[in-house]
Design an enzyme around this catalytic site. Structure first.
Site, PDB file in Angstrom:
ATOM      1  N   TYR A 155       0.824  -1.215   0.000  1.00  0.00           N
ATOM      2  CA  TYR A 155       0.000   0.000   0.000  1.00  0.00           C
ATOM      3  C   TYR A 155       0.860   1.269   0.000  1.00  0.00           C
ATOM      4  O   TYR A 155       0.451   2.277  -0.587  1.00  0.00           O
ATOM      5  CB  TYR A 155      -1.006  -0.031   1.161  1.00  0.00           C
TER       6      TYR A 155
ATOM      7  N   ASN B  21     -12.824   2.418  -5.819  1.00  0.00           N
ATOM      8  CA  ASN B  21     -11.402   2.758  -5.914  1.00  0.00           C
ATOM      9  C   ASN B  21     -10.904   3.423  -4.651  1.00  0.00           C
ATOM     10  O   ASN B  21     -11.606   4.223  -4.031  1.00  0.00           O
ATOM     11  CB  ASN B  21     -11.159   3.678  -7.111  1.00  0.00           C
TER      12      ASN B  21
ATOM     13  N   HIS C 181     -14.711   0.966  -0.582  1.00  0.00           N
ATOM     14  CA  HIS C 181     -13.573   0.109  -0.232  1.00  0.00           C
ATOM     15  C   HIS C 181     -12.445   0.893   0.430  1.00  0.00           C
ATOM     16  O   HIS C 181     -11.306   0.432   0.458  1.00  0.00           O
ATOM     17  CB  HIS C 181     -13.048  -0.622  -1.474  1.00  0.00           C
TER      18      HIS C 181
ATOM     19  N   CYS D 222      -7.104   2.290  18.611  1.00  0.00           N
ATOM     20  CA  CYS D 222      -8.240   3.153  19.009  1.00  0.00           C
ATOM     21  C   CYS D 222      -9.345   3.178  17.963  1.00  0.00           C
ATOM     22  O   CYS D 222     -10.396   3.782  18.184  1.00  0.00           O
ATOM     23  CB  CYS D 222      -7.757   4.570  19.311  1.00  0.00           C
TER      24      CYS D 222
ATOM     25  N   SER E  60     -15.298  -4.912 -13.142  1.00  0.00           N
ATOM     26  CA  SER E  60     -15.441  -6.248 -13.731  1.00  0.00           C
ATOM     27  C   SER E  60     -16.682  -6.978 -13.243  1.00  0.00           C
ATOM     28  O   SER E  60     -17.055  -8.005 -13.799  1.00  0.00           O
ATOM     29  CB  SER E  60     -14.200  -7.083 -13.389  1.00  0.00           C
TER      30      SER E  60
HETATM   31  C1  BJW Z   1     -11.890  -0.172 -18.469  1.00  0.00           C
HETATM   32  C2  BJW Z   1     -10.766   0.446 -18.900  1.00  0.00           C
HETATM   33  C3  BJW Z   1     -10.911   1.599 -19.504  1.00  0.00           C
HETATM   34  C4  BJW Z   1     -10.122  -1.483 -17.970  1.00  0.00           C
HETATM   35  N1  BJW Z   1     -12.160   2.090 -19.647  1.00  0.00           N
HETATM   36  N2  BJW Z   1     -13.119   0.211 -18.562  1.00  0.00           N
HETATM   37  C5  BJW Z   1     -19.484 -15.671  -3.300  1.00  0.00           C
HETATM   38  C6  BJW Z   1     -20.591 -14.943  -3.681  1.00  0.00           C
HETATM   39  C7  BJW Z   1     -20.752 -13.638  -3.258  1.00  0.00           C
HETATM   40  C8  BJW Z   1     -19.808 -13.012  -2.469  1.00  0.00           C
HETATM   41  C9  BJW Z   1     -18.707 -13.734  -2.091  1.00  0.00           C
HETATM   42  C10 BJW Z   1     -18.552 -15.044  -2.488  1.00  0.00           C
HETATM   43  N3  BJW Z   1     -17.381 -15.503  -1.969  1.00  0.00           N
HETATM   44  C11 BJW Z   1     -16.811 -14.486  -1.262  1.00  0.00           C
HETATM   45  C12 BJW Z   1     -17.602 -13.418  -1.332  1.00  0.00           C
HETATM   46  C13 BJW Z   1     -17.367 -12.071  -0.740  1.00  0.00           C
HETATM   47  C14 BJW Z   1     -16.228 -11.320  -1.353  1.00  0.00           C
HETATM   48  C15 BJW Z   1     -16.244 -11.454  -2.872  1.00  0.00           C
HETATM   49  O1  BJW Z   1     -16.903 -10.741  -3.585  1.00  0.00           O
HETATM   50  N4  BJW Z   1     -15.444 -12.371  -3.420  1.00  0.00           N
HETATM   51  C16 BJW Z   1     -15.418 -12.578  -4.864  1.00  0.00           C
HETATM   52  C17 BJW Z   1     -13.998 -12.790  -5.319  1.00  0.00           C
HETATM   53  C18 BJW Z   1     -16.374 -13.704  -5.205  1.00  0.00           C
HETATM   54  N5  BJW Z   1     -16.460  -9.927  -1.000  1.00  0.00           N
HETATM   55  C19 BJW Z   1     -16.044  -9.439   0.151  1.00  0.00           C
HETATM   56  O2  BJW Z   1     -15.411 -10.091   0.948  1.00  0.00           O
HETATM   57  C20 BJW Z   1     -16.451  -8.025   0.462  1.00  0.00           C
HETATM   58  N6  BJW Z   1     -17.096  -7.978   1.732  1.00  0.00           N
HETATM   59  C21 BJW Z   1     -18.280  -8.581   1.938  1.00  0.00           C
HETATM   60  O3  BJW Z   1     -18.855  -9.214   1.070  1.00  0.00           O
HETATM   61  O4  BJW Z   1     -18.803  -8.386   3.192  1.00  0.00           O
HETATM   62  C22 BJW Z   1     -20.055  -9.023   3.525  1.00  0.00           C
HETATM   63  C23 BJW Z   1     -21.256  -8.278   3.058  1.00  0.00           C
HETATM   64  C24 BJW Z   1     -22.444  -8.947   2.907  1.00  0.00           C
HETATM   65  C25 BJW Z   1     -23.592  -8.274   2.484  1.00  0.00           C
HETATM   66  C26 BJW Z   1     -23.561  -6.925   2.236  1.00  0.00           C
HETATM   67  C27 BJW Z   1     -22.385  -6.266   2.419  1.00  0.00           C
HETATM   68  C28 BJW Z   1     -21.252  -6.939   2.814  1.00  0.00           C
HETATM   69  C29 BJW Z   1     -15.238  -7.115   0.520  1.00  0.00           C
HETATM   70  C30 BJW Z   1     -14.622  -6.935  -0.818  1.00  0.00           C
HETATM   71  C31 BJW Z   1     -13.363  -6.082  -0.695  1.00  0.00           C
HETATM   72  C32 BJW Z   1     -12.656  -5.916  -2.035  1.00  0.00           C
HETATM   73  N7  BJW Z   1     -11.414  -5.273  -1.819  1.00  0.00           N
HETATM   74  C33 BJW Z   1     -10.583  -4.902  -2.965  1.00  0.00           C
HETATM   75  C34 BJW Z   1      -9.264  -4.330  -2.442  1.00  0.00           C
HETATM   76  C35 BJW Z   1      -9.518  -2.916  -1.876  1.00  0.00           C
HETATM   77  C36 BJW Z   1      -8.243  -2.234  -1.464  1.00  0.00           C
HETATM   78  C37 BJW Z   1      -7.261  -2.116  -2.608  1.00  0.00           C
HETATM   79  O5  BJW Z   1      -7.495  -1.377  -3.582  1.00  0.00           O
HETATM   80  O6  BJW Z   1      -6.227  -2.785  -2.526  1.00  0.00           O
HETATM   81  O7  BJW Z   1     -11.266  -3.943  -3.790  1.00  0.00           O
HETATM   82  S1  BJW Z   1     -10.292  -6.265  -4.098  1.00  0.00           S
HETATM   83  C38 BJW Z   1     -10.350  -5.277  -5.562  1.00  0.00           C
HETATM   84  O8  BJW Z   1     -11.490  -5.683  -6.388  1.00  0.00           O
HETATM   85  C39 BJW Z   1     -10.642  -3.846  -5.086  1.00  0.00           C
HETATM   86  C40 BJW Z   1     -11.624  -3.381  -6.120  1.00  0.00           C
HETATM   87  O9  BJW Z   1     -12.354  -2.266  -5.634  1.00  0.00           O
HETATM   88  C41 BJW Z   1     -12.452  -4.614  -6.386  1.00  0.00           C
HETATM   89  C42 BJW Z   1     -13.188  -4.591  -7.700  1.00  0.00           C
HETATM   90  O10 BJW Z   1     -12.292  -4.486  -8.766  1.00  0.00           O
HETATM   91  P1  BJW Z   1     -12.687  -3.681 -10.074  1.00  0.00           P
HETATM   92  O11 BJW Z   1     -12.762  -2.241  -9.760  1.00  0.00           O
HETATM   93  O12 BJW Z   1     -13.884  -4.273 -10.684  1.00  0.00           O
HETATM   94  O13 BJW Z   1     -11.374  -3.890 -10.981  1.00  0.00           O
HETATM   95  P2  BJW Z   1     -11.056  -5.079 -12.020  1.00  0.00           P
HETATM   96  O14 BJW Z   1      -9.610  -5.031 -12.303  1.00  0.00           O
HETATM   97  O15 BJW Z   1     -11.627  -6.353 -11.565  1.00  0.00           O
HETATM   98  O16 BJW Z   1     -11.864  -4.667 -13.331  1.00  0.00           O
HETATM   99  C43 BJW Z   1     -11.557  -3.503 -14.077  1.00  0.00           C
HETATM  100  C44 BJW Z   1     -12.604  -3.356 -15.173  1.00  0.00           C
HETATM  101  O17 BJW Z   1     -12.332  -2.147 -15.859  1.00  0.00           O
HETATM  102  C45 BJW Z   1     -12.594  -4.483 -16.197  1.00  0.00           C
HETATM  103  O18 BJW Z   1     -13.946  -4.891 -16.456  1.00  0.00           O
HETATM  104  C46 BJW Z   1     -11.996  -3.829 -17.451  1.00  0.00           C
HETATM  105  O19 BJW Z   1     -12.576  -4.328 -18.645  1.00  0.00           O
HETATM  106  C47 BJW Z   1     -12.373  -2.397 -17.250  1.00  0.00           C
HETATM  107  N8  BJW Z   1     -11.472  -1.443 -17.857  1.00  0.00           N
HETATM  108  N9  BJW Z   1      -9.657  -0.398 -18.579  1.00  0.00           N
HETATM  109  C48 BJW Z   1     -13.216   1.385 -19.181  1.00  0.00           C
HETATM  110  N10 BJW Z   1      -9.882   2.307 -19.998  1.00  0.00           N
END
Ligand code: BJW
Length: 233
Positions: free
Chosen positions: A56, A93, A110, A121, A178
């Site tokens: 980070y 993000n 996030h 604390c 995604s």
């Molecule tokens: C372009 C472009 C351009 C490229 N123009 N587009 C089974 C079912 C359901 C849920 C779960 C499950 N098993 C486990 C879970 C829960 C788990 C989860 O979802 N796991 C999956 C892997 C299945 N989720 C959690 O644990 C979350 N908490 C939770 O669920 O708590 C319980 C709850 C219950 C009920 C209600 C509420 C809560 C927590 C998730 C935390 C994710 N953390 C991260 C890291 C954050 C810190 C950091 O930045 O390091 O968040 S992981 C990472 O993925 C980050 C992102 O925000 C997140 C999403 O990624 P994103 O933004 O989609 O990026 P990419 O790279 O995946 O995609 C980029 C896209 O852009 C692509 O589509 C490209 O095509 C496109 N693109 N260039 C336009 N120029």
């Protein structure tokens, strides 16, 4: 368009890609460079805090070298000019490019790179320095800071506020994500069940693309300004 008053916009890593910030799941993206279970879970942090703090620190430092792109600018313009109803930009993000473009109504579900969370604390503090050297918490002085970001298995921030905004929305727009990570990936289905119109703007079809009323493919830097122009005119 005339029927649209309240808008919820979800952004993901794709909106910052053209600013030079790595996405997670693309070829060469962050999860190819680092094992997700090591750097983005509480268990990984407990096992090897130095690795996680370094990961980070590196990303926080890189943030200083990038600037918002045309997509961030367009959403900031929409935020400033959208007067006929509410607007909320929910971003997954941890960068601050929406704010640096001038957007005000931004919710970081996030967390944020430029925020520290004290494990002693539990207070949050603005943070723009390394954490690898275990600095003291500005509030309680304990050397127990962690990045104020949401890892897998942790609860994303302000879910009540997000679902409230979705319930009141007329339009849900998902940009550059995604659709692989819940709960954000489920917003499109939640929105549909609530009768909200849904639009996807993404480089390619996302995992949940078929749930959207409309999906447009292309670069955020082109699609987002064009859509903002459309909705404001
Ligand atoms: C372009 C472009 C351009 C490229 N123009 N587009 C089974 C079912 C359901 C849920 C779960 C499950 N098993 C486990 C879970 C829960 C788990 C989860 O979802 N796991 C999956 C892997 C299945 N989720 C959690 O644990 C979350 N908490 C939770 O669920 O708590 C319980 C709850 C219950 C009920 C209600 C509420 C809560 C927590 C998730 C935390 C994710 N953390 C991260 C890291 C954050 C810190 C950091 O930045 O390091 O968040 S992981 C990472 O993925 C980050 C992102 O925000 C997140 C999403 O990624 P994103 O933004 O989609 O990026 P990419 O790279 O995946 O995609 C980029 C896209 O852009 C692509 O589509 C490209 O095509 C496109 N693109 N260039 C336009 N120029």
């Amino acid at each position: 368009m005339a029927e649209i008053r309240n808008i919820v916009i979800l952004t993901g890593a794709g909106i910052s890609a053209e600013s030079g910030i790595d996405t997670f799941r693309s070829a060469g993206g962050l999860w190819e460079q680092h094992r997700v279970e090591n750097v983005a879970t509480p268990e990984g942090f407990a096992r090897d805090p130095a690795l996680v703090l370094g990961f980070y620190d590196m990303r926080r430092e890189a943030l200083g070298k990038v600037v918002p792109n045309a997509a961030h600018d367009a959403l900031a313009r929409l935020d400033a000019e959208w007067k006929q109803g509410d607007l909320l930009i929910v971003t997954q993000n941890v960068d601050d490019l929406h704010e640096r473009a001038g957007a005000r109504r931004v919710l970081h579900m996030h967390g944020e790179l430029k925020s520290a969370l004290c494990r002693s604390c539990e207070m949050r503090s603005p943070w723009d320095a390394p954490m690898s050297n275990r600095p003291p918490c500005p509030v309680c002085q304990a050397p127990m800071l962690r990045p104020d970001v949401v890892w897998f298995g942790e609860m994303p921030y302000q879910m009540d506020r997000i679902y409230r905004a979705l319930r009141e929305a007329d339009l849900f727009v998902s940009i550059g994500t995604s659709g692989a990570v819940y709960p954000a990936a489920g917003f499109v289905r939640d929105a549909r069940e609530m009768g909200v119109r849904t639009l996807e703007l993404n480089l390619e079809r996302s995992e949940g693309s078929h749930w959207f009323d409309e999906s447009r493919q292309g670069r955020a830097g082109e699609l987002v300004p064009a859509w903002v122009e459309e909705i404001l005119s």
